[in-house]
Enzyme design. Structure first.
Site, PDB file in Angstrom:
ATOM      1  N   ASP A   1       0.854  -1.187   0.000  1.00 43.73           N
ATOM      2  CA  ASP A   1       0.000   0.000   0.000  1.00 43.73           C
ATOM      3  C   ASP A   1       0.890   1.238   0.000  1.00 43.73           C
ATOM      4  O   ASP A   1       2.069   1.166   0.375  1.00 43.73           O
ATOM      5  CB  ASP A   1      -0.903   0.013   1.243  1.00 43.73           C
ATOM      6  CG  ASP A   1      -2.153   0.858   1.063  1.00 43.73           C
ATOM      7  OD1 ASP A   1      -3.248   0.295   0.913  1.00 43.73           O
ATOM      8  OD2 ASP A   1      -2.025   2.096   1.065  1.00 43.73           O
TER       9      ASP A   1
ATOM     10  N   ASP B   1       3.278   1.945  -4.918  1.00 43.55           N
ATOM     11  CA  ASP B   1       2.476   2.828  -5.745  1.00 43.55           C
ATOM     12  C   ASP B   1       2.294   2.118  -7.078  1.00 43.55           C
ATOM     13  O   ASP B   1       3.253   1.980  -7.852  1.00 43.55           O
ATOM     14  CB  ASP B   1       3.191   4.166  -5.930  1.00 43.55           C
ATOM     15  CG  ASP B   1       2.456   5.120  -6.871  1.00 43.55           C
ATOM     16  OD1 ASP B   1       1.388   4.746  -7.389  1.00 43.55           O
ATOM     17  OD2 ASP B   1       2.961   6.235  -7.087  1.00 43.55           O
ATOM     18  N   VAL B   2       1.078   1.652  -7.366  1.00 44.48           N
ATOM     19  CA  VAL B   2       0.867   0.844  -8.572  1.00 44.48           C
ATOM     20  C   VAL B   2       0.971   1.663  -9.848  1.00 44.48           C
ATOM     21  O   VAL B   2       0.987   1.092 -10.950  1.00 44.48           O
ATOM     22  CB  VAL B   2      -0.492   0.105  -8.534  1.00 44.48           C
ATOM     23  CG1 VAL B   2      -0.555  -0.869  -7.369  1.00 44.48           C
ATOM     24  CG2 VAL B   2      -1.657   1.087  -8.513  1.00 44.48           C
TER      25      VAL B   2
ATOM     26  N   ASN C   1      -6.091  -5.140  -5.893  1.00 42.84           N
ATOM     27  CA  ASN C   1      -7.148  -4.439  -5.166  1.00 42.84           C
ATOM     28  C   ASN C   1      -7.012  -2.919  -5.262  1.00 42.84           C
ATOM     29  O   ASN C   1      -7.957  -2.192  -4.958  1.00 42.84           O
ATOM     30  CB  ASN C   1      -7.120  -4.864  -3.692  1.00 42.84           C
ATOM     31  CG  ASN C   1      -8.168  -4.168  -2.859  1.00 42.84           C
ATOM     32  OD1 ASN C   1      -9.352  -4.184  -3.189  1.00 42.84           O
ATOM     33  ND2 ASN C   1      -7.748  -3.531  -1.777  1.00 42.84           N
TER      34      ASN C   1
ATOM     35  N   SER D   1     -15.716  -4.123  -9.826  1.00 47.12           N
ATOM     36  CA  SER D   1     -16.874  -3.510  -9.179  1.00 47.12           C
ATOM     37  C   SER D   1     -18.116  -3.801 -10.002  1.00 47.12           C
ATOM     38  O   SER D   1     -18.034  -4.018 -11.220  1.00 47.12           O
ATOM     39  CB  SER D   1     -16.670  -1.994  -9.075  1.00 47.12           C
ATOM     40  OG  SER D   1     -17.864  -1.347  -8.658  1.00 47.12           O
TER      41      SER D   1
ATOM     42  N   TYR E   1     -14.718   5.891 -13.446  1.00 52.38           N
ATOM     43  CA  TYR E   1     -14.417   4.746 -12.585  1.00 52.38           C
ATOM     44  C   TYR E   1     -15.010   3.475 -13.174  1.00 52.38           C
ATOM     45  O   TYR E   1     -14.359   2.423 -13.229  1.00 52.38           O
ATOM     46  CB  TYR E   1     -14.985   5.025 -11.200  1.00 52.38           C
ATOM     47  CG  TYR E   1     -14.931   3.890 -10.210  1.00 52.38           C
ATOM     48  CD1 TYR E   1     -13.746   3.554  -9.571  1.00 52.38           C
ATOM     49  CD2 TYR E   1     -16.095   3.177  -9.881  1.00 52.38           C
ATOM     50  CE1 TYR E   1     -13.709   2.533  -8.638  1.00 52.38           C
ATOM     51  CE2 TYR E   1     -16.059   2.162  -8.946  1.00 52.38           C
ATOM     52  CZ  TYR E   1     -14.866   1.836  -8.331  1.00 52.38           C
ATOM     53  OH  TYR E   1     -14.826   0.819  -7.405  1.00 52.38           O
TER      54      TYR E   1
ATOM     55  N   LYS F   1     -13.108   0.031 -14.320  1.00 53.85           N
ATOM     56  CA  LYS F   1     -13.464  -1.269 -13.750  1.00 53.85           C
ATOM     57  C   LYS F   1     -13.910  -2.251 -14.832  1.00 53.85           C
ATOM     58  O   LYS F   1     -13.605  -3.446 -14.775  1.00 53.85           O
ATOM     59  CB  LYS F   1     -14.549  -1.091 -12.690  1.00 53.85           C
ATOM     60  CG  LYS F   1     -14.060  -0.422 -11.409  1.00 53.85           C
ATOM     61  CD  LYS F   1     -12.978  -1.259 -10.744  1.00 53.85           C
ATOM     62  CE  LYS F   1     -12.598  -0.737  -9.374  1.00 53.85           C
ATOM     63  NZ  LYS F   1     -11.557  -1.572  -8.723  1.00 53.85           N
TER      64      LYS F   1
ATOM     65  N   THR G   1     -16.317   0.007   4.078  1.00 60.69           N
ATOM     66  CA  THR G   1     -14.889   0.230   4.279  1.00 60.69           C
ATOM     67  C   THR G   1     -14.686   1.609   4.905  1.00 60.69           C
ATOM     68  O   THR G   1     -15.628   2.407   4.988  1.00 60.69           O
ATOM     69  CB  THR G   1     -14.131   0.170   2.938  1.00 60.69           C
ATOM     70  OG1 THR G   1     -14.518   1.302   2.135  1.00 60.69           O
ATOM     71  CG2 THR G   1     -14.440  -1.119   2.188  1.00 60.69           C
TER      72      THR G   1
END
Length: 261
Positions: free
Chosen positions: A37, A60-61, A87, A139, A151, A155, A186
């Protein structure tokens, strides 16, 4: 169950919420886990809570060097890599669609879609060796119209990417699948309890999801119990894709059904 005994899993965005729940679930089932993360302190806490079979790594992806380093750290510490759980992602565009800039589009896609691809690319040589697998957290927004267009597009892209990776690498024994959550409780919702209460009314099962609901689905798809499943998307969404609860639509069952149940 110890379905992951001797295996190693790398989870992105593992500092809280779904990612942390997945890390704990896989560790409980015997895996060594690399929890990654951007939030170094939090990811260290999650890893420490799991114990010696966990390693916390900053990741950091959107940075390929970071991704390569995280995969290398996993293999250096535990000797192999069997499972990658993509994720990382999020809804980072706050404008209405007609005002979204090209830069905002690029940022959204880079984090959510290209970021997942970077992790797959870095991990593939190791997954081929172990005949491992990738589970990507997409999602319901990628399956139906729930708003957040940028978004949702990212996804949906994850789902299309997964199908193509599954077809390309199935012959090498590497599996690729997707979990598509509905609304999950979350920390992102901590300041919006009223919103969650409102959303609960839309779900046929009468509640929003918990991170552990998603972790259970990931554990299934990543395990040998799903050894003949690849290229699929598993919605874990309390029935919302079937339509809103009958009470919301004023279609409450009547007659014998209502009497009996």
């Amino acid at each position: 169950m110890q379905r992951f005994e001797g295996q190693v899993a790398l989870i992105t965005a593992g500092a809280q919420g779904i990612g942390a729940a997945v890390a704990r679930r896989l560790a409980d089932e015997g895996a060594s886990v690399v929890v990654t993360d951007l939030q170094e302190d939090k990811v260290a806490e999650v890893a420490a809570g799991i114990g010696a079979q966990a390693l916390g790594v900053r990741l950091d992806v959107t940075n390929r060097d970071d991704v390569d380093a995280a995969v290398a750290a996993a293999v250096e510490r535990f000797g192999r890599l069997d499972v990658v759980v993509n994720n990382a992602g999020g809804c980072i565009v706050s404008t209405v669609p007609e005002d979204t800039s090209a830069e905002e589009w690029h940022q959204q896609l880079d984090l959510t879609l290209v970021g997942a691809s970077r992790c797959i690319q870095a991990a593939l040589p190791h997954l081929v060796k172990t005949r491992g697998n990738v589970v990507t957290i997409s999602s319901v927004n990628g399956l139906a119209a729930f708003g957040n267009i940028e978004y949702a597009a990212a996804k949906a892209g994850q789902i299309a990417m997964t199908v193509n990776y599954a077809a390309r690498y199935g012959g090498l024994g590497v599996r690729f699948n997707v979990v598509a959550p509905g609304t999950i409780r979350t920390p992102n919702w901590d300041n919006q309890p009223d919103t969650l209460e409102r959303f609960e009314k839309l779900y046929p099962l009468g509640r929003v999801g918990e991170p552990e609901d998603i972790a259970a689905a990931v554990a299934f798809l990543a395990s040998d119990d799903a050894a003949w499943i690849t290229g699929h998307t598993l919605p874990v969404e309390g029935g919302v894709l079937t339509g809103p609860r009958s009470e919301v639509m004023d279609l409450t069952p009547s007659g014998p059904f209502k009497k009996d149940y």
